[in-house]
Structures are given as C-alpha cells and as structure tokens.
Design an enzyme around this catalytic site. Structure first.
Site, mmCIF file in Angstrom:
data_model
loop_
_atom_site.group_PDB
_atom_site.id
_atom_site.type_symbol
_atom_site.label_atom_id
_atom_site.label_comp_id
_atom_site.label_asym_id
_atom_site.label_seq_id
_atom_site.Cartn_x
_atom_site.Cartn_y
_atom_site.Cartn_z
ATOM 1 N N PRO A 2 -4.892 -39.534 159.570
ATOM 2 C CA PRO A 2 -6.095 -38.833 160.024
ATOM 3 C C PRO A 2 -7.184 -38.970 158.973
ATOM 4 O O PRO A 2 -6.898 -39.061 157.786
ATOM 5 C CB PRO A 2 -5.639 -37.378 160.137
ATOM 6 C CG PRO A 2 -4.468 -37.257 159.244
ATOM 7 C CD PRO A 2 -3.836 -38.623 159.168
ATOM 8 N N GLU A 3 -8.408 -39.031 159.410
ATOM 9 C CA GLU A 3 -9.505 -39.041 158.452
ATOM 10 C C GLU A 3 -9.997 -37.614 158.251
ATOM 11 O O GLU A 3 -9.612 -36.688 158.959
ATOM 12 C CB GLU A 3 -10.618 -39.964 158.961
ATOM 13 C CG GLU A 3 -10.176 -41.425 158.971
ATOM 14 C CD GLU A 3 -11.107 -42.337 158.192
ATOM 15 O OE1 GLU A 3 -11.995 -41.836 157.493
ATOM 16 O OE2 GLU A 3 -10.938 -43.557 158.284
ATOM 17 N N ARG A 18 7.065 -38.643 162.795
ATOM 18 C CA ARG A 18 7.375 -39.665 161.783
ATOM 19 C C ARG A 18 7.636 -39.065 160.406
ATOM 20 O O ARG A 18 8.080 -39.753 159.500
ATOM 21 C CB ARG A 18 6.232 -40.691 161.723
ATOM 22 C CG ARG A 18 6.099 -41.423 163.064
ATOM 23 C CD ARG A 18 4.999 -42.447 163.035
ATOM 24 N NE ARG A 18 5.285 -43.542 162.109
ATOM 25 C CZ ARG A 18 4.451 -44.535 161.839
ATOM 26 N NH1 ARG A 18 3.275 -44.554 162.437
ATOM 27 N NH2 ARG A 18 4.777 -45.478 161.006
#
Ligand SMILES: [Zn+2]
Length: 294
Positions: free
Chosen positions: A2-3, A124
């Site tokens: 994510p940014e 993940r």
C-alpha cells in the site's frame, strides 16, 4: 505494497472507532505475522485504552495508556475489518486491490468497549505488529532513519534542497529514498514529478542552488507531492463515503493517474502533445512524459 494515501485512508477509517476506546480483549490467533508478535502480545494490549491513532510513513501508530505504542503495518495484503452486531461490516481504507475477508486469515482481533471488533486480516502475512515504548519510537530501528512526513510541517523545499545537495542520484531515486521524505512510493513519485513537470532522470542535485537553497523547481515539486497525496487521500475518502452502505467492501482507489501505468497514452498536461513513456529505474517502472517533464 500500500502507498501512503492508502494507509492514511485506513487510519481515518479506524480512528473514529478506536480512539478513546479500551481494548476489552485482544486475541492473537497465531504467534507471528511477518515477524513474531511481541511477547505476551494479547496480554499487554488487553485492558489498555487507545489514546490516539496516528501514522508515521506507512505505519499505523496506536498510542496506548500503557506508555507503549502499538505499531501496525499492512504489508502486502493486510486489512482491518470493523464489525459490530446489527451493523454492516466495514473495511476501512481505499485499496488499489480488493481485500480478503476469509476468516482463516483473521490473525488479530481487538474487542473494544462498546461491542466493536476490529479484526486484522492478512492472507500473505507480510504485515507486522510491534509494541514499542513511546519514549523509544524516534530511536527505533524502523523510524530513526526515516525523513520528514511529506504532508507535515517539517517537510518543505528548503529541507528537500538540503537533502539533495550534491546528490549524484536521479530525482526519482532521491524521492524514493525514505531518508529524504517518508512514505513516498513508486506511484506517487511518478505522479508528483509529472505534475511538477520534472524529469525522473534529472539529477537530484539540480534542485539545489550552489549555496544550498531550493530552486523554484524544488518549490514546485514539494507542492506537487502534497497535491498528489492529498488528492489520493480525498479520493479514497470519497470512495469510503459513497460506497459505505452498498456492499461493505469499501473503497478501491479510482485509478485516475496522470502518468503512472499510462504507457503510450497521451499526456494530459494542457498544451502538451507528448505521450507517456515507460522506463525502468532501479528495477522499477517509471512513467513520464519526455515532452513536458524536463
Ligand atoms: Zn507532457
């Protein structure tokens, strides 16, 4: 990954339900995420009150009344879910990719006073949770080398010029350096450079005068960084509002990038007849317009 704008939209979604609330029970369903969870993790959180929910770079920081800070990172696939009996489930934040809601990936649960549950889901498991004494945050290995927040008052053209003085690196690489500015990733570096009409191939040092002062390009670049980040956060925020009641899986960023992922598309700079090129810098794609980015 994510940014920064994605993480900020998560923070803004979680803050109203977490801030000021006591954690009646914390539950860890496994001993680790990317790293082992802190020793006695659930025990150290249970009964604690969350004084505030902040953000540093891409880390969420929950300030606890135990003088510790719960640091949370979403990794590649992490998300939070807000659950309350009688209400739709909410996934706060605006993500470029859909987030899992499979219960098998619910690894950490915070049962808050008032009956709200905040569930951390991460298929993940590249995410992380740490507990660090508040007094040690600035010197913690994760944070001690991180530069100023791009949306904070400590970041301006003079700081950027000083960081770039004498740097024999490209502007693209310079902006991705977390010591220069915190939390900027590939997407928003491409977007900010396009908006500032600066080439990603330009040397970073060209934004500094011989006396170490910022050039007008440095001023324009700082403005552009703030604009692209704030626009993305606002877009995420509006996604959150618009779709909150529709399906409960809120908020994917609408991709209205000007340069990023637009190879061969016409440049949107007014009066520019160029097309967006793609090249690889430091192993990552750069998208830019050679006609109006100099
Ligand atoms: Zn152009």
């Amino acid at each position: 990954m994510p940014e920064l704008p994605e993480v900020e939209t998560v923070r803004r979604g979680l803050a109203p339900v977490m801030e000021g609330k006591r954690i009646d029970e914390a539950i860890a369903r496994r001993p680790d995420l990317r790293w082992p969870l802190p020793e006695r993790f659930a025990e150290r959180l249970t009964g604690r009150r969350i004084l505030g929910l902040g953000r540093r770079a891409k880390y969420l920081m929950a300030d606890l009344d135990s003088e510790e800070v719960l640091i949370m990172h979403l990794g590649m696939s992490g998300s939070f879910r807000i659950e309350q009996a009688g209400w739709d489930t909410l996934v706060p934040g605006a993500f470029a990719l859909p987030r899992s809601k499979l219960e098998a990936h619910d690894h950490v649960v915070f049962r808050l006073e008032g009956g709200v549950e905040v569930v951390y889901n991460d298929p993940r498991r590249f995410g992380a949770m740490l507990l660090v004494p508040r007094a040690e945050i600035e010197t913690h290995p994760l944070f001690r080398a991180i530069g100023p927040e791009p949306l904070g008052n400590a970041f301006d053209a003079a700081i950027l010029a000083a960081a770039f003085q004498g740097r024999k690196t490209t502007l693209k690489a310079g902006l991705l350096d977390q010591k220069v500015v915190a939390g900027l990733g590939n997407i928003y570096v491409c977007e900010a450079l396009h908006r500032a009409h600066l080439s990603p191939l330009r040397l970073a040092a060209t934004l500094t005068t011989p006396k170490g002062r910022p050039t007008r390009q440095a001023v324009a670049l700082v403005d552009s960084i703030r604009l692209v980040l704030n626009d993305a956060i606002m877009a995420g925020g509006s996604t959150l509002r618009d779709h909150a009641q529709v399906d409960g899986t809120l908020g994917y960023f609408q991709h209205n990038f000007r340069a990023y992922d637009r190879e061969d598309a016409p440049c949107v700079t007014p009066g520019c007849e160029g097309v967006i090129n793609r090249l690889v810098q430091n192993g990552r794609s750069t998208f830019y317009c050679p006609s109006c980015q100099k």
